[in-house]
Write a protein that holds these residues in place. Structure first.
Motif, PDB file in Angstrom:
ATOM      1  N   GLU A  37      -3.137   8.948  -1.957  1.00 60.87           N
ATOM      2  CA  GLU A  37      -2.111   8.024  -1.502  1.00 60.87           C
ATOM      3  C   GLU A  37      -2.572   6.607  -1.811  1.00 60.87           C
ATOM      4  O   GLU A  37      -3.654   6.207  -1.406  1.00 60.87           O
TER       5      GLU A  37
ATOM      6  N   GLU B  65       2.987   0.401   6.271  1.00 61.59           N
ATOM      7  CA  GLU B  65       3.719   1.654   6.482  1.00 61.59           C
ATOM      8  C   GLU B  65       4.896   1.468   7.438  1.00 61.59           C
ATOM      9  O   GLU B  65       5.788   2.324   7.494  1.00 61.59           O
TER      10      GLU B  65
ATOM     11  N   SER C   3      -2.128  -0.343   7.454  1.00 61.19           N
ATOM     12  CA  SER C   3      -1.240   0.354   8.386  1.00 61.19           C
ATOM     13  C   SER C   3       0.072  -0.401   8.567  1.00 61.19           C
ATOM     14  O   SER C   3       1.143   0.211   8.668  1.00 61.19           O
TER      15      SER C   3
ATOM     16  N   LYS D 223      -2.893   3.346  -1.029  1.00 60.85           N
ATOM     17  CA  LYS D 223      -2.778   2.405   0.082  1.00 60.85           C
ATOM     18  C   LYS D 223      -2.662   0.971  -0.413  1.00 60.85           C
ATOM     19  O   LYS D 223      -1.895   0.168   0.115  1.00 60.85           O
TER      20      LYS D 223
ATOM     21  N   LYS E  75       0.759   0.211  -1.771  1.00 59.19           N
ATOM     22  CA  LYS E  75       1.749   0.042  -0.715  1.00 59.19           C
ATOM     23  C   LYS E  75       1.718  -1.383  -0.165  1.00 59.19           C
ATOM     24  O   LYS E  75       2.764  -1.993   0.076  1.00 59.19           O
TER      25      LYS E  75
END
Length: 260
Positions: free
Chosen positions: A124, A75, A72, A126, A129
């Protein structure tokens, strides 16, 4: 083993891969999924989504080499700087960041987050990222005034620390001293997110037992307030895992911001 003979995380040899296998893997014998995987992912998702915590730089100071607590965060922050206490933890993390052969598998945790976010029609990445967000992996020394000496880190918008303070602190004075060092990495008004095991006395990695400083929710709340923080979020989860690898009674996630 008497507690006086327990090893200390930042002093003694630490098997980072065994630590991951014990507490964060997808293996059938890993009993901590509800606590160390589900609880962390769900509550950190909430902390970042509703807490208006964002910016350019997040610094991570956590035990071992796990990464799912950064899903998280990645992001909301352009750059993540990860600080590790020993070379084994650095090598383990870099193996994953560089997608090298033998890297630890984290697919079960990214799938868990996607499930919580109800992402079904489009995959997505993750993990990708997080990889792209990690700009530096730096070794630190808690006993130095500047823990990353000779490097001087830019002031961070947020510091996140998981299961570390209890692993390096022998008593309350140590905990407060190290917390101040973490706080010193923040910009004025910056956010601190702590994840800890309440009333822990030890944790096991391989054949070794490691020391943990024992504290309760009241202690961490009082300490943060006395150090000038305003608490924004706190969630405690009673233990569900049955295992003698570690003896925590509950887990806590607490987010606070520093008064300007």
């Amino acid at each position: 083993m008497d507690s006086s003979t327990h090893k200390v995380y930042h002093v003694h040899d630490f098997d980072s891969r065994q630590h991951l296998e014990h507490y964060f893997s997808d293996k059938s014998y890993m009993v901590f999924g509800d606590d160390f995987l589900n609880f962390l992912i769900e509550n950190l998702r909430q902390v970042f989504a509703v807490g208006h915590i964002n910016g350019d730089i997040l610094v991570d100071l956590s035990v071992g080499s796990f990464i799912h607590h950064l899903y998280s965060a990645s992001e909301f922050f352009k750059n993540i700087i990860v600080l590790k206490v020993n070379n084994k933890c650095i090598m383990e993390l870099k193996r994953w960041v560089d997608e090298r052969t033998g890297a630890f598998y984290w697919g079960h945790t990214s799938a868990l987050l996607q499930e919580k976010e109800e992402i079904s029609d489009q995959f997505e990445d993750k993990e990708g990222k997080v990889r792209s967000s990690i700009q530096h992996v730096v070794k630190y020394d808690l006993e130095k005034e500047n823990i990353t000496e000779p490097l001087v880190l830019p002031p961070a918008d947020c510091v996140i620390s998981a299961l570390l303070l209890e692993s390096v602190s022998k008593d309350q004075d140590d905990y407060i001293r190290y917390l101040r060092k973490f706080s010193g990495l923040l910009k004025p008004g910056g956010h601190l997110i702590l994840i800890g095991g309440l009333e822990t006395t030890y944790f096991t990695v391989g054949k070794d037992k490691f020391h943990a400083f024992t504290y309760d929710e009241g202690f961490i709340r009082k300490t943060l307030v006395e150090e000038g923080f305003i608490i924004d979020y706190c969630k405690v989860k009673e233990r569900t895992a049955v295992s003698d690898l570690i003896d925590y009674k509950a887990l806590i996630i607490i987010s606070a911001h520093k008064e300007k």
